[in-house]
Motif scaffolding. Structure first.
Motif, PDB file in Angstrom:
ATOM      1  N   HIS A  26      -1.467   6.315  14.474  1.00 51.43           N
ATOM      2  CA  HIS A  26      -1.674   4.977  13.909  1.00 51.43           C
ATOM      3  C   HIS A  26      -2.391   4.083  14.918  1.00 51.43           C
ATOM      4  O   HIS A  26      -3.355   3.400  14.576  1.00 51.43           O
ATOM      5  N   ALA A  33     -10.780   1.737  14.104  1.00 47.24           N
ATOM      6  CA  ALA A  33     -11.210   0.898  12.980  1.00 47.24           C
ATOM      7  C   ALA A  33     -11.601  -0.484  13.484  1.00 47.24           C
ATOM      8  O   ALA A  33     -12.597  -1.060  13.042  1.00 47.24           O
ATOM      9  N   PRO A  80      -7.095   8.269   8.840  1.00 43.33           N
ATOM     10  CA  PRO A  80      -5.840   7.602   9.191  1.00 43.33           C
ATOM     11  C   PRO A  80      -4.687   8.599   9.241  1.00 43.33           C
ATOM     12  O   PRO A  80      -4.775   9.683   8.652  1.00 43.33           O
ATOM     13  N   ASP A  84      -0.477   6.208   6.576  1.00 44.35           N
ATOM     14  CA  ASP A  84      -1.333   5.038   6.376  1.00 44.35           C
ATOM     15  C   ASP A  84      -2.422   5.259   5.318  1.00 44.35           C
ATOM     16  O   ASP A  84      -3.170   4.337   5.010  1.00 44.35           O
ATOM     17  N   GLU A  85      -2.518   6.458   4.767  1.00 41.47           N
ATOM     18  CA  GLU A  85      -3.628   6.791   3.872  1.00 41.47           C
ATOM     19  C   GLU A  85      -3.746   5.852   2.681  1.00 41.47           C
ATOM     20  O   GLU A  85      -4.833   5.393   2.345  1.00 41.47           O
ATOM     21  N   ASP A  87      -2.551   2.738   2.261  1.00 37.45           N
ATOM     22  CA  ASP A  87      -2.913   1.379   2.674  1.00 37.45           C
ATOM     23  C   ASP A  87      -4.370   1.297   3.112  1.00 37.45           C
ATOM     24  O   ASP A  87      -5.069   0.334   2.785  1.00 37.45           O
ATOM     25  N   VAL A  88      -4.840   2.294   3.833  1.00 36.42           N
ATOM     26  CA  VAL A  88      -6.237   2.308   4.279  1.00 36.42           C
ATOM     27  C   VAL A  88      -7.166   2.433   3.077  1.00 36.42           C
ATOM     28  O   VAL A  88      -8.198   1.759   3.002  1.00 36.42           O
ATOM     29  N   SER A  89      -6.788   3.257   2.113  1.00 37.36           N
ATOM     30  CA  SER A  89      -7.601   3.405   0.908  1.00 37.36           C
ATOM     31  C   SER A  89      -7.708   2.081   0.149  1.00 37.36           C
ATOM     32  O   SER A  89      -8.792   1.713  -0.328  1.00 37.36           O
ATOM     33  N   TRP A  91      -7.392  -0.958   1.457  1.00 42.04           N
ATOM     34  CA  TRP A  91      -8.209  -1.854   2.295  1.00 42.04           C
ATOM     35  C   TRP A  91      -9.699  -1.558   2.113  1.00 42.04           C
ATOM     36  O   TRP A  91     -10.488  -2.454   1.812  1.00 42.04           O
ATOM     37  N   GLY A 135      -6.298  -5.098   5.526  1.00 41.27           N
ATOM     38  CA  GLY A 135      -6.608  -4.515   6.832  1.00 41.27           C
ATOM     39  C   GLY A 135      -5.651  -4.991   7.913  1.00 41.27           C
ATOM     40  O   GLY A 135      -5.188  -4.206   8.747  1.00 41.27           O
ATOM     41  N   ILE A 138      -2.270  -3.333   7.813  1.00 40.88           N
ATOM     42  CA  ILE A 138      -2.266  -2.013   8.446  1.00 40.88           C
ATOM     43  C   ILE A 138      -2.114  -2.158   9.955  1.00 40.88           C
ATOM     44  O   ILE A 138      -1.556  -1.309  10.619  1.00 40.88           O
TER      45      ILE A 138
END
Length: 157
Positions: A26, A33, A80, A84-85, A87-89, A91, A135, A138
């Motif tokens: 993470h 990022a 990620p 976190d996948e 949440d990142v998707s 974002w 973002g 995260i």
């Protein structure tokens, strides 16, 4: 000769796995990022937006969309951690939707559809604020921020 080829291919695959192909922690993801977004934001800051000129605004929107597309491409390459996948998707999805709206606004400006273009820009501003919140949730402190194009509070969210 064949053994040398196998060794070279294996070495190449190992090198590629270490250069963005594998999952990161993470903390590593957030750092990487943030670095990508810092570069995108630096480039966004150099885009001059002149509101009274539709032709200039069209060119500025094209530049913003191009910068954002590069950032999204680079961010999608940074895998990620499994947790976190989702949440990142979300974002990156909001960020991409904002860019899509700006690209749509650009095409509307090209067709002299100023009022409709302003609507698309307003939607992009909302999506940009949403992407910023997602973002930061995260943990990316300095997320990619598409320049706000309509008057208002540029740093809310």
């Amino acid at each position: 000769m064949r053994a040398v080829t196998v060794v070279l291919v294996t070495a190449t695959l190992v090198a590629l796995a270490g250069c963005g192909g594998g999952r990161r922690s993470h903390g590593d993801f957030v750092r990487d990022a943030g670095d990508i977004c810092r570069e995108a934001n630096r480039r966004f800051d150099r885009v001059t937006i002149v509101r009274p000129s539709a032709a200039h605004a069209e060119a500025a929107l094209a530049e913003i969309v191009e910068i954002g597309a590069v950032a999204v491409h680079d961010l999608r390459r940074v895998k990620p951690p499994k947790g976190d996948e989702t949440d990142v998707s979300a974002w990156l999805g909001a960020f991409e939707q904002a860019l899509d709206e700006l690209d749509y606004a650009r095409s509307l400006l090209h067709d002299d559809e100023i009022v409709r273009a302003l609507g698309a820009i307003a939607r992009a501003d909302v999506l940009t604020r949403r992407a910023r919140v997602l973002g930061r949730r995260i943990g990316v402190a300095r997320v990619c921020v598409v320049p706000q194009l309509l008057p208002g509070d540029e740093h809310s969210a």
